[in-house]
Write a protein that holds these residues in place. Structure first.
Motif, PDB file in Angstrom:
ATOM      1  N   ASP A   1     -13.492   4.287   6.086  1.00  0.00           N
ATOM      2  CA  ASP A   1     -12.074   4.240   5.709  1.00  0.00           C
ATOM      3  C   ASP A   1     -11.896   3.420   4.428  1.00  0.00           C
ATOM      4  O   ASP A   1     -11.136   3.798   3.529  1.00  0.00           O
ATOM      5  CB  ASP A   1     -11.266   3.631   6.853  1.00  0.00           C
ATOM      6  CG  ASP A   1      -9.799   4.053   6.826  1.00  0.00           C
ATOM      7  OD1 ASP A   1      -9.468   5.055   6.165  1.00  0.00           O
ATOM      8  OD2 ASP A   1      -8.982   3.385   7.493  1.00  0.00           O
TER       9      ASP A   1
ATOM     10  N   HIS B   1     -10.360   5.044   0.861  1.00  0.00           N
ATOM     11  CA  HIS B   1      -9.185   4.546   0.141  1.00  0.00           C
ATOM     12  C   HIS B   1      -9.563   3.927  -1.205  1.00  0.00           C
ATOM     13  O   HIS B   1      -8.814   4.040  -2.179  1.00  0.00           O
ATOM     14  CB  HIS B   1      -8.416   3.566   1.022  1.00  0.00           C
ATOM     15  CG  HIS B   1      -7.709   4.237   2.151  1.00  0.00           C
ATOM     16  ND1 HIS B   1      -6.479   4.844   2.002  1.00  0.00           N
ATOM     17  CD2 HIS B   1      -8.074   4.443   3.443  1.00  0.00           C
ATOM     18  CE1 HIS B   1      -6.103   5.372   3.152  1.00  0.00           C
ATOM     19  NE2 HIS B   1      -7.062   5.147   4.037  1.00  0.00           N
TER      20      HIS B   1
ATOM     21  N   GLU C   1      -0.483   3.591  -2.868  1.00  0.00           N
ATOM     22  CA  GLU C   1      -1.513   4.595  -2.567  1.00  0.00           C
ATOM     23  C   GLU C   1      -1.037   6.042  -2.642  1.00  0.00           C
ATOM     24  O   GLU C   1      -1.797   6.907  -3.082  1.00  0.00           O
ATOM     25  CB  GLU C   1      -2.170   4.286  -1.214  1.00  0.00           C
ATOM     26  CG  GLU C   1      -3.042   3.040  -1.281  1.00  0.00           C
ATOM     27  CD  GLU C   1      -4.026   2.946  -0.134  1.00  0.00           C
ATOM     28  OE1 GLU C   1      -4.887   3.833   0.008  1.00  0.00           O
ATOM     29  OE2 GLU C   1      -3.921   1.965   0.639  1.00  0.00           O
TER      30      GLU C   1
ATOM     31  N   HIS D   1      -6.201  12.405   6.506  1.00  0.00           N
ATOM     32  CA  HIS D   1      -7.232  12.037   5.520  1.00  0.00           C
ATOM     33  C   HIS D   1      -7.881  13.293   4.943  1.00  0.00           C
ATOM     34  O   HIS D   1      -8.150  13.375   3.737  1.00  0.00           O
ATOM     35  CB  HIS D   1      -8.289  11.135   6.160  1.00  0.00           C
ATOM     36  CG  HIS D   1      -7.855   9.711   6.335  1.00  0.00           C
ATOM     37  ND1 HIS D   1      -6.990   9.321   7.331  1.00  0.00           N
ATOM     38  CD2 HIS D   1      -8.147   8.583   5.632  1.00  0.00           C
ATOM     39  CE1 HIS D   1      -6.782   8.016   7.242  1.00  0.00           C
ATOM     40  NE2 HIS D   1      -7.470   7.542   6.217  1.00  0.00           N
TER      41      HIS D   1
ATOM     42  N   MET E   1      -0.772  11.220   1.738  1.00  0.00           N
ATOM     43  CA  MET E   1      -1.083   9.790   1.721  1.00  0.00           C
ATOM     44  C   MET E   1       0.112   8.967   2.192  1.00  0.00           C
ATOM     45  O   MET E   1      -0.048   7.978   2.910  1.00  0.00           O
ATOM     46  CB  MET E   1      -1.513   9.342   0.325  1.00  0.00           C
ATOM     47  CG  MET E   1      -1.938   7.867   0.265  1.00  0.00           C
ATOM     48  SD  MET E   1      -3.369   7.477   1.309  1.00  0.00           S
ATOM     49  CE  MET E   1      -4.705   7.937   0.178  1.00  0.00           C
TER      50      MET E   1
ATOM     51  N   ARG F   1       0.832  -1.208   0.000  1.00  0.00           N
ATOM     52  CA  ARG F   1       0.000   0.000   0.000  1.00  0.00           C
ATOM     53  C   ARG F   1       0.868   1.260   0.000  1.00  0.00           C
ATOM     54  O   ARG F   1       0.541   2.246  -0.667  1.00  0.00           O
ATOM     55  CB  ARG F   1      -0.904   0.016   1.242  1.00  0.00           C
ATOM     56  CG  ARG F   1      -2.020  -1.004   1.241  1.00  0.00           C
ATOM     57  CD  ARG F   1      -2.888  -0.832   2.478  1.00  0.00           C
ATOM     58  NE  ARG F   1      -3.584   0.446   2.448  1.00  0.00           N
ATOM     59  CZ  ARG F   1      -4.118   1.016   3.524  1.00  0.00           C
ATOM     60  NH1 ARG F   1      -4.008   0.445   4.713  1.00  0.00           N
ATOM     61  NH2 ARG F   1      -4.753   2.186   3.415  1.00  0.00           N
TER      62      ARG F   1
ATOM     63  N   VAL G   1      -7.010  -3.622  -0.225  1.00  0.00           N
ATOM     64  CA  VAL G   1      -6.988  -2.587   0.818  1.00  0.00           C
ATOM     65  C   VAL G   1      -8.106  -2.828   1.827  1.00  0.00           C
ATOM     66  O   VAL G   1      -7.902  -2.690   3.040  1.00  0.00           O
ATOM     67  CB  VAL G   1      -7.106  -1.186   0.186  1.00  0.00           C
ATOM     68  CG1 VAL G   1      -7.293  -0.122   1.265  1.00  0.00           C
ATOM     69  CG2 VAL G   1      -5.865  -0.878  -0.654  1.00  0.00           C
TER      70      VAL G   1
END
Length: 246
Positions: free
Chosen positions: A158, A162, A116, A206, A225, A112, A181
């Motif tokens: 969440d 994502h 991400e 976030h 991120m 991730r 994820v």
């Protein structure tokens, strides 16, 4: 019309196939059958109390995931984890349920961390206006759920957040990682590898990601991120250390 006998040859009772697939997948994932072990169909029939046709179908499913392989004159052999389809949602779930869940979570979080932040950077360049606005709304709801200590709502939001970042990147390969994820976030929550209450900094990050995407600022989106990913690694490392000393 005569009713179908669920025990007649070729007819599989509803849910039985999925149940045996899950039980065998969990057993392999937990190392009950080590790599190289040979499974005998007769023994599997007895162990799970099902017909040979059910066992054969279950083995076909596990073979499609790279977990087992039929070998002539040998039988059905368990393959090493390096051969498994490690991106398969069920395989991830089985590995997270195993004693090796910490290593699995570490691997997934490292993946991730590589993907991400880049997805967030691309989303800042490509996200539709509606997606950028939805991300801001989700960030606000995440903050409220975190402050309220509503764990299940926080997890659901969440996952949505994502998933939307990945899909908004405009990269279909990134978008396909959404189930991975979701499993990571679910696993962290259900195996108590999340803080009881999200830290304010994590909640703010976030918001920062969503804001950067809405402002079309790829550098800030990537940075924020990445900070989320690094914080997740730090949180898990702390929790692992605590668990090791209990």
């Amino acid at each position: 019309m005569q009713p179908i006998d669920p025990h007649s040859p070729g007819v599989m009772p509803s849910g039985l196939h999925a149940s045996v697939v899950d039980q065998m997948g969990l057993a392999i994932g937990a190392g009950e059958w080590a790599a190289g072990s040979v499974m005998r169909i007769e023994e599997l029939e007895e162990r799970y109390g099902v017909s040979r046709s059910v066992i054969r179908e279950v083995l076909r499913v596990l073979a499609s995931m790279g977990m087992v392989e039929s070998r002539r004159r040998v039988g059905v052999q368990v393959l090493p984890a390096t051969e498994w389809n490690l991106y398969d949602r069920q395989v991830i779930r089985w590995r997270l349920a195993s004693p090796g869940r910490v290593a699995q979570l570490r691997s997934l979080t490292e993946l991730r961390t590589a993907v991400e932040p880049q997805a967030a950077r691309l989303a800042a360049l490509r996200a539709p206006v509606a997606d950028a606005s939805e991300l801001m709304g989700l960030a606000g709801k995440l903050w409220a759920a975190g402050q309220d200590g509503d764990t299940e709502l926080f997890l659901a939001l969440d996952i949505q957040f994502h998933r939307l970042v990945l899909s908004s990147s405009g990269n279909e390969m990134f978008g396909k990682l959404n189930s991975l994820v979701a499993e990571v976030l679910t696993g962290r929550t259900h195996y108590s590898l999340m803080p009881e209450h999200p830290h304010d900094e994590a909640l703010q990050l976030h918001v920062d990601v969503a804001s950067a995407i809405q402002r079309r600022n790829p550098v800030d989106a990537h940075h924020s991120m990445l900070a989320i990913m690094e914080r997740a690694m730090t949180e898990m490392s702390t929790l692992w250390d605590e668990a090791a000393h209990k």
